[in-house]
Design an enzyme around this catalytic site. Sequence first.
Site, PDB file in Angstrom:
ATOM      1  N   ASP A 141     -15.108 -42.763  19.876  1.00 46.33           N
ATOM      2  CA  ASP A 141     -15.740 -43.233  19.040  1.00 46.33           C
ATOM      3  C   ASP A 141     -16.548 -41.676  20.289  1.00 46.33           C
ATOM      4  OD1 ASP A 141     -17.145 -44.897  21.105  1.00 46.33           O
ATOM      5  OD2 ASP A 141     -18.523 -45.029  20.608  1.00 46.33           O
ATOM      6  N   HIS A 142     -17.180 -41.457  20.694  1.00 43.45           N
ATOM      7  CA  HIS A 142     -16.663 -40.429  21.822  1.00 43.45           C
ATOM      8  C   HIS A 142     -15.537 -38.873  22.077  1.00 43.45           C
ATOM      9  CE1 HIS A 142     -20.756 -41.914  23.003  1.00 43.45           C
ATOM     10  NE2 HIS A 142     -20.034 -42.857  22.379  1.00 43.45           N
TER      11      HIS A 142
ATOM     12  N   HIS B 181     -21.495 -47.052  32.640  1.00 46.84           N
ATOM     13  CA  HIS B 181     -20.756 -47.669  31.473  1.00 46.84           C
ATOM     14  C   HIS B 181     -19.597 -48.630  32.068  1.00 46.84           C
ATOM     15  CE1 HIS B 181     -20.420 -47.486  27.169  1.00 46.84           C
ATOM     16  NE2 HIS B 181     -19.585 -47.583  27.350  1.00 46.84           N
TER      17      HIS B 181
ATOM     18  N   HIS C 224     -26.576 -42.395  18.415  1.00 50.55           N
ATOM     19  CA  HIS C 224     -25.403 -43.518  18.552  1.00 50.55           C
ATOM     20  C   HIS C 224     -25.515 -44.708  18.221  1.00 50.55           C
ATOM     21  CE1 HIS C 224     -22.472 -45.467  21.383  1.00 50.55           C
ATOM     22  NE2 HIS C 224     -21.985 -44.492  20.902  1.00 50.55           N
TER      23      HIS C 224
END
Length: 295
Positions: free
Chosen positions: A61-62, A135, A256
């Site tokens: 998604d990035h 992350h 987000h």
Amino acid sequence: MVLGTASQVPTRHRNHNGYLLRWDGEGILFDPGEGTQRQMLRAGVAAHDLNRICVTHFHGDHSLGLAGVIQRINLDRVPHEITAHYPKSGQRFFDRLRYATAYRETVEITQAPVSADGVQGTAASYALEARKLSHPVESYGYLVVEPDGRRMLPDRLAAHGIKGPDVGRIQREGAVGGVSLEDVSEVRRGQRFAFVMDTRLCDGVYALAQGCDMLVIESTFLDEDTALAVEHGHLTAGQAAAVAREAGVRHLVLTHFSQRYNDPDEFERQARAAGFEGELTVAHDLLRVPVPKRR
């Protein structure tokens, strides 16, 4: 310019991530997720508007939009240099996305992988810095910092008899007739913009946010799902707002969002409940958000 605001799964109303920062004639594209090329078209953003591409990490998604954006840059034969910043540990992903399909390569994309905190590049009006985040895959946040300048003070200029062409001269040369620039001016702090995506709370988040005029930051979860946020390496609306409050952020932009939530106003309510009193925007696709003017 907000091109997309969804997290892992896009929705009917939210595209995958994508954000364009316009800074003194340059364009910095952050985290181009799937569909970014089309969102650029809808927003009136051309490939020629891009000077840098900054990827925080290689979750789809990035970054899935990289293939289309890079091919569009080549199709349009962008005449100036474009630099791509991304975690060095994800070099294989960048290579796969850059050459995902066959196309005619007409533009040299400068690769500048990020392997440590610090300055990653400079331009006439800013320095680009990075800080490591927390992350499940390696992730970096980015900070755009304008150099400090000086503000001329009319009363001090008059007191020292500096006027006319000598005002410009003292700015260029640093002194005129024994009067220094410091005698007739004060520091004008440069503007700061931070971009913080997928991360738990960590030192890097606070370092990026400190003293920012604008902070664009993920708030994937609401506060009642804090345990999920920690488990998956994300922030809640309240956590993001508390960071902004402690860091003295002037304008907080939340984005987000998980598809599990239907009421965007709840993100604002929880951010305010966390004590953030500055300007607050809950982002939506194709929203334009101006960086605050200098104080």
